[in-house]
Design a protein around this motif. Structure first.
Motif, PDB file in Angstrom:
ATOM      1  N   ASN A  31       0.828  -1.203   0.000  1.00 35.11           N
ATOM      2  CA  ASN A  31       0.000   0.000   0.000  1.00 35.11           C
ATOM      3  C   ASN A  31       0.869   1.262   0.000  1.00 35.11           C
ATOM      4  O   ASN A  31       0.598   2.207  -0.736  1.00 35.11           O
ATOM      5  N   ALA A  32       1.913   1.262   0.814  1.00 36.05           N
ATOM      6  CA  ALA A  32       2.820   2.420   0.878  1.00 36.05           C
ATOM      7  C   ALA A  32       3.495   2.632  -0.471  1.00 36.05           C
ATOM      8  O   ALA A  32       3.610   3.770  -0.945  1.00 36.05           O
ATOM      9  N   GLU A  34       2.397   1.736  -3.447  1.00 35.90           N
ATOM     10  CA  GLU A  34       1.426   2.187  -4.447  1.00 35.90           C
ATOM     11  C   GLU A  34       1.119   3.673  -4.302  1.00 35.90           C
ATOM     12  O   GLU A  34       0.776   4.343  -5.274  1.00 35.90           O
ATOM     13  N   HIS A  35       1.211   4.197  -3.075  1.00 32.30           N
ATOM     14  CA  HIS A  35       0.879   5.601  -2.814  1.00 32.30           C
ATOM     15  C   HIS A  35       2.111   6.489  -2.644  1.00 32.30           C
ATOM     16  O   HIS A  35       1.990   7.673  -2.376  1.00 32.30           O
ATOM     17  N   GLY A  36       3.295   5.901  -2.785  1.00 33.60           N
ATOM     18  CA  GLY A  36       4.522   6.686  -2.670  1.00 33.60           C
ATOM     19  C   GLY A  36       4.834   7.151  -1.258  1.00 33.60           C
ATOM     20  O   GLY A  36       5.554   8.127  -1.065  1.00 33.60           O
ATOM     21  N   ASP A  37       4.286   6.461  -0.263  1.00 38.40           N
ATOM     22  CA  ASP A  37       4.537   6.820   1.136  1.00 38.40           C
ATOM     23  C   ASP A  37       5.917   6.323   1.560  1.00 38.40           C
ATOM     24  O   ASP A  37       6.284   5.193   1.254  1.00 38.40           O
TER      25      ASP A  37
END
Length: 74
Positions: A31-32, A34-37
């Protein structure tokens, strides 16, 4: 703890949280990514958490992980 390969980061987090959180780690890392976190939190069934930072060596195209031990909460 810095610059850990994924398997070692998971092993250390499992020890910190006294529970196998491999699936949670993998879901949060995906998830991180995919969102660039730059970081994500892994929480066990008791509500204890550890913050994990994703480090990317662009030259070698290698991901590594850093575990923020001070973030551990109860």
């Amino acid at each position: 703890m810095k610059n850990l390969p994924r398997s070692q980061a998971i092993e250390i987090i499992n020890e910190f949280l006294e529970e196998d959180v491999s699936e949670i780690f993998n879901e949060q890392a995906k998830n991180a990514g995919e969102h660039g976190d730059p970081s994500f939190v892994v929480t066990n069934s008791k509500g204890e958490s550890v913050e994990v930072f994703i480090d990317w060596n662009e030259e070698e195209d290698i991901l590594s992980y850093s575990v923020n031990e001070d973030f551990k909460s109860e």
